[in-house]
Write an enzyme that holds these catalytic residues in place. Structure first.
Site, PDB file in Angstrom:
ATOM      1  N   ASP A  30      35.321  15.172  14.068  1.00  0.00           N
ATOM      2  CA  ASP A  30      33.862  16.079  13.901  1.00  0.00           C
ATOM      3  C   ASP A  30      34.063  15.402  12.419  1.00  0.00           C
ATOM      4  OD1 ASP A  30      33.410  18.503  12.790  1.00  0.00           O
ATOM      5  OD2 ASP A  30      33.508  19.150  14.365  1.00  0.00           O
ATOM      6  N   ILE A  31      32.648  15.486  11.973  1.00  0.00           N
ATOM      7  CA  ILE A  31      32.225  15.247  11.002  1.00  0.00           C
ATOM      8  C   ILE A  31      32.604  16.605   9.675  1.00  0.00           C
ATOM      9  CG2 ILE A  31      30.237  13.537  11.958  1.00  0.00           C
ATOM     10  CD1 ILE A  31      28.919  16.025  11.610  1.00  0.00           C
ATOM     11  N   ASN A  85      34.806  26.556  22.595  1.00  0.00           N
ATOM     12  CA  ASN A  85      33.681  27.700  22.063  1.00  0.00           C
ATOM     13  C   ASN A  85      32.570  27.899  22.821  1.00  0.00           C
ATOM     14  OD1 ASN A  85      35.341  27.708  19.795  1.00  0.00           O
ATOM     15  ND2 ASN A  85      34.443  27.122  19.050  1.00  0.00           N
ATOM     16  N   GLN A  92      30.271  28.377  19.114  1.00  0.00           N
ATOM     17  CA  GLN A  92      29.811  26.777  19.969  1.00  0.00           C
ATOM     18  C   GLN A  92      28.178  26.993  18.806  1.00  0.00           C
ATOM     19  OE1 GLN A  92      28.655  27.321  24.142  1.00  0.00           O
ATOM     20  NE2 GLN A  92      28.268  25.347  24.027  1.00  0.00           N
ATOM     21  N   HIS A  98      31.768  21.311  25.132  1.00  0.00           N
ATOM     22  CA  HIS A  98      32.859  20.537  23.945  1.00  0.00           C
ATOM     23  C   HIS A  98      34.093  20.536  23.603  1.00  0.00           C
ATOM     24  CE1 HIS A  98      30.373  22.297  21.044  1.00  0.00           C
ATOM     25  NE2 HIS A  98      31.451  21.546  20.619  1.00  0.00           N
TER      26      HIS A  98
END
Length: 109
Positions: A30-31, A85, A92, A98
């Site tokens: 995740d960024i 989520n 989300q 995802h």
């Protein structure tokens, strides 16, 4: 979907390094990580959320879960969360199914 960031990542439009990949799913960091380990597990095909994925393709759902567990075992010390989520009210923000693999304790080398 033309405007879906995860579809673009899957298609290779960004220089995203995959932690792992199967025929049906990809995993990448995740960024904006929430914990020391924060990986995203994404189906290659576009589904709005985990509910749509589960209703459409159990093989792809099982592949996504298996890849998430594999990544969690490789990246953490065995203590992790694997969460989905579903819907804006649940948090989300990208409407492509995802899962988030999260852990405060990375695997020590």
């Amino acid at each position: 979907m033309d405007d879906c960031v995860f579809c673009k990542i899957v298609a290779g439009e960004f220089n995203t390094e995959f932690l792992d990949e199967t025929d049906h799913s990809v995993a990448f960091r995740d960024i904006n990580p929430e914990q020391k380990v924060h990986a995203l597990i994404v189906p290659k095909n576009h589904y709005r959320d985990i509910v749509e994925l589960a209703e459409a393709s159990q093989p792809e759902l099982l592949d996504l879960i298996a890849l998430g567990i594999k990544v969690a075992q490789e990246q953490s010390n065995g203590a992790f969360q694997f969460k989905f989520n579903t819907g804006a009210e649940a948090g989300q923000t990208v409407f492509h199914a995802h899962g988030h693999v999260l852990s405060r304790t990375p695997k020590s080398n």
